[in-house]
Write a protein that holds these residues in place. Structure first.
Motif, PDB file in Angstrom:
ATOM      1  N   LEU A 107      13.535  13.246   0.875  1.00 28.74           N
ATOM      2  CA  LEU A 107      13.298  11.903   1.499  1.00 28.74           C
ATOM      3  C   LEU A 107      13.668  10.931   0.633  1.00 28.74           C
ATOM      4  CD1 LEU A 107       9.475  13.154   2.030  1.00 28.74           C
ATOM      5  CD2 LEU A 107      11.408  12.636   3.822  1.00 28.74           C
ATOM      6  N   SER A 108      13.519  11.085  -0.680  1.00 27.14           N
ATOM      7  CA  SER A 108      14.063   9.942  -1.450  1.00 27.14           C
ATOM      8  C   SER A 108      15.459   9.463  -1.253  1.00 27.14           C
ATOM      9  CB  SER A 108      13.730  10.330  -3.052  1.00 27.14           C
ATOM     10  OG  SER A 108      14.262   9.348  -4.105  1.00 27.14           O
ATOM     11  N   LEU A 109      16.108  10.712  -1.482  1.00 28.41           N
ATOM     12  CA  LEU A 109      17.889  10.364  -1.157  1.00 28.41           C
ATOM     13  C   LEU A 109      18.026   9.866   0.369  1.00 28.41           C
ATOM     14  CD1 LEU A 109      19.484  13.526  -2.753  1.00 28.41           C
ATOM     15  CD2 LEU A 109      19.369  11.261  -3.671  1.00 28.41           C
TER      16      LEU A 109
ATOM     17  N   MET B 132      15.500  11.355  11.165  1.00 31.48           N
ATOM     18  CA  MET B 132      16.084  11.259   9.708  1.00 31.48           C
ATOM     19  C   MET B 132      17.490  11.669   9.795  1.00 31.48           C
ATOM     20  SD  MET B 132      14.802  13.111   6.014  1.00 31.48           S
ATOM     21  CE  MET B 132      13.348  12.091   6.166  1.00 31.48           C
ATOM     22  N   THR B 133      18.511  10.659   9.223  1.00 33.05           N
ATOM     23  CA  THR B 133      19.785  10.918   9.345  1.00 33.05           C
ATOM     24  C   THR B 133      20.132  11.893   8.371  1.00 33.05           C
ATOM     25  OG1 THR B 133      19.960   9.378   7.869  1.00 33.05           O
ATOM     26  CG2 THR B 133      20.008   8.683  10.340  1.00 33.05           C
ATOM     27  N   PRO B 134      21.273  12.931   8.836  1.00 35.21           N
ATOM     28  CA  PRO B 134      21.865  13.706   7.778  1.00 35.21           C
ATOM     29  C   PRO B 134      22.509  13.158   6.544  1.00 35.21           C
ATOM     30  CG  PRO B 134      22.923  13.975   9.685  1.00 35.21           C
ATOM     31  CD  PRO B 134      21.900  12.763  10.043  1.00 35.21           C
ATOM     32  N   LEU B 135      22.145  13.636   5.332  1.00 35.84           N
ATOM     33  CA  LEU B 135      23.082  13.218   4.229  1.00 35.84           C
ATOM     34  C   LEU B 135      24.612  13.408   4.001  1.00 35.84           C
ATOM     35  CD1 LEU B 135      20.167  14.662   1.675  1.00 35.84           C
ATOM     36  CD2 LEU B 135      20.487  12.212   2.437  1.00 35.84           C
ATOM     37  N   ASN B 136      24.729  12.385   3.565  1.00 34.21           N
ATOM     38  CA  ASN B 136      26.313  12.598   3.297  1.00 34.21           C
ATOM     39  C   ASN B 136      26.565  13.572   2.129  1.00 34.21           C
ATOM     40  OD1 ASN B 136      26.051  11.109   0.748  1.00 34.21           O
ATOM     41  ND2 ASN B 136      26.755   9.160   1.670  1.00 34.21           N
ATOM     42  N   ALA B 137      27.801  13.920   1.758  1.00 30.50           N
ATOM     43  CA  ALA B 137      28.191  14.988   0.761  1.00 30.50           C
ATOM     44  C   ALA B 137      27.824  14.635  -0.485  1.00 30.50           C
ATOM     45  CB  ALA B 137      30.004  14.919   1.033  1.00 30.50           C
ATOM     46  N   LYS B 138      28.030  13.383  -0.916  1.00 40.66           N
ATOM     47  CA  LYS B 138      27.421  13.049  -2.157  1.00 40.66           C
ATOM     48  C   LYS B 138      26.177  13.343  -2.628  1.00 40.66           C
ATOM     49  CE  LYS B 138      26.576   8.372  -3.318  1.00 40.66           C
ATOM     50  NZ  LYS B 138      26.715   7.215  -3.588  1.00 40.66           N
ATOM     51  N   PHE B 139      25.057  13.071  -1.606  1.00 38.40           N
ATOM     52  CA  PHE B 139      23.908  13.082  -1.657  1.00 38.40           C
ATOM     53  C   PHE B 139      23.551  14.441  -1.702  1.00 38.40           C
ATOM     54  CE2 PHE B 139      23.678   8.338  -0.763  1.00 38.40           C
ATOM     55  CZ  PHE B 139      23.074   7.958  -1.995  1.00 38.40           C
TER      56      PHE B 139
ATOM     57  N   TRP C 252      21.053  19.534  -3.792  1.00 40.97           N
ATOM     58  CA  TRP C 252      21.270  20.899  -4.086  1.00 40.97           C
ATOM     59  C   TRP C 252      21.302  21.246  -5.787  1.00 40.97           C
ATOM     60  CZ3 TRP C 252      18.829  24.109  -1.425  1.00 40.97           C
ATOM     61  CH2 TRP C 252      18.811  23.775   0.039  1.00 40.97           C
ATOM     62  N   VAL C 253      22.109  20.456  -6.319  1.00 46.10           N
ATOM     63  CA  VAL C 253      22.389  20.855  -7.777  1.00 46.10           C
ATOM     64  C   VAL C 253      20.809  20.605  -8.699  1.00 46.10           C
ATOM     65  CG1 VAL C 253      23.244  19.692  -9.994  1.00 46.10           C
ATOM     66  CG2 VAL C 253      24.704  20.297  -7.978  1.00 46.10           C
ATOM     67  N   ASN C 254      20.035  19.535  -8.287  1.00 41.32           N
ATOM     68  CA  ASN C 254      18.675  19.219  -8.661  1.00 41.32           C
ATOM     69  C   ASN C 254      17.724  20.306  -8.658  1.00 41.32           C
ATOM     70  OD1 ASN C 254      18.791  16.950 -10.346  1.00 41.32           O
ATOM     71  ND2 ASN C 254      19.401  15.865  -8.378  1.00 41.32           N
ATOM     72  N   VAL C 255      17.840  20.563  -7.164  1.00 43.88           N
ATOM     73  CA  VAL C 255      16.812  21.949  -6.784  1.00 43.88           C
ATOM     74  C   VAL C 255      17.141  23.155  -7.348  1.00 43.88           C
ATOM     75  CG1 VAL C 255      16.264  23.369  -4.803  1.00 43.88           C
ATOM     76  CG2 VAL C 255      16.435  20.947  -4.442  1.00 43.88           C
ATOM     77  N   VAL C 256      18.408  23.463  -7.470  1.00 44.68           N
ATOM     78  CA  VAL C 256      18.883  24.780  -8.195  1.00 44.68           C
ATOM     79  C   VAL C 256      18.525  24.689  -9.691  1.00 44.68           C
ATOM     80  CG1 VAL C 256      20.859  26.330  -8.838  1.00 44.68           C
ATOM     81  CG2 VAL C 256      20.489  25.347  -6.453  1.00 44.68           C
ATOM     82  N   LEU C 257      18.990  23.579 -10.230  1.00 44.46           N
ATOM     83  CA  LEU C 257      18.699  23.336 -11.646  1.00 44.46           C
ATOM     84  C   LEU C 257      17.156  23.631 -11.967  1.00 44.46           C
ATOM     85  CD1 LEU C 257      21.535  20.978 -13.137  1.00 44.46           C
ATOM     86  CD2 LEU C 257      21.460  23.747 -13.370  1.00 44.46           C
ATOM     87  N   ILE C 258      16.370  22.773 -11.511  1.00 43.60           N
ATOM     88  CA  ILE C 258      14.929  22.808 -11.785  1.00 43.60           C
ATOM     89  C   ILE C 258      14.246  23.997 -11.360  1.00 43.60           C
ATOM     90  CG2 ILE C 258      12.906  21.732 -10.901  1.00 43.60           C
ATOM     91  CD1 ILE C 258      14.509  18.915 -10.998  1.00 43.60           C
ATOM     92  N   GLY C 259      14.678  24.639 -10.196  1.00 44.78           N
ATOM     93  CA  GLY C 259      14.112  25.839 -10.043  1.00 44.78           C
ATOM     94  C   GLY C 259      14.436  27.075 -10.874  1.00 44.78           C
ATOM     95  N   LEU C 260      15.689  26.841 -11.288  1.00 44.91           N
ATOM     96  CA  LEU C 260      15.963  28.020 -12.326  1.00 44.91           C
ATOM     97  C   LEU C 260      15.244  27.838 -13.539  1.00 44.91           C
ATOM     98  CD1 LEU C 260      19.931  28.578 -11.720  1.00 44.91           C
ATOM     99  CD2 LEU C 260      18.214  30.200 -11.421  1.00 44.91           C
ATOM    100  N   GLY C 261      15.196  26.372 -14.038  1.00 44.95           N
ATOM    101  CA  GLY C 261      14.726  26.112 -15.267  1.00 44.95           C
ATOM    102  C   GLY C 261      13.020  26.539 -15.249  1.00 44.95           C
TER     103      GLY C 261
END
Length: 68
Positions: free
Chosen positions: A54-56, A1-8, A13-22
């Motif tokens: 995986l999706s990104l 699996m290729t590493p994600l670029n900066a945008k992805f 990480w924004v999604n993981v943190v926000l959903i985890g905190l929520g």
């Protein structure tokens, strides 16, 4: 699996943190137990990370194919 670029990576990480905190806050509000809240937040964060990574990764590969 290729590493994600900066945008992805940022989206991931924004999604993981926000959903985890929520989820952690919602569990804390329901049970008033910080350990339950931390466990739920970390648990959903791990699941979200795996599926969104995986999706990104597929989305980035599709974009890179389109640019070639």
């Amino acid at each position: 699996m290729t590493p994600l670029n900066a945008k992805f990576k940022q989206v991931l990480w924004v999604n993981v943190v926000l959903i985890g905190l929520g989820v952690g806050v919602l569990v804390y509000m329901k049970f008033h137990n910080i350990l339950y809240a931390a466990g739920a937040g970390i648990g959903i964060g791990v699941v979200e990370y795996v599926f969104l990574r995986l999706s990104l990764g597929r989305k980035q590969a599709k974009e890179q194919e389109g640019q070639k």
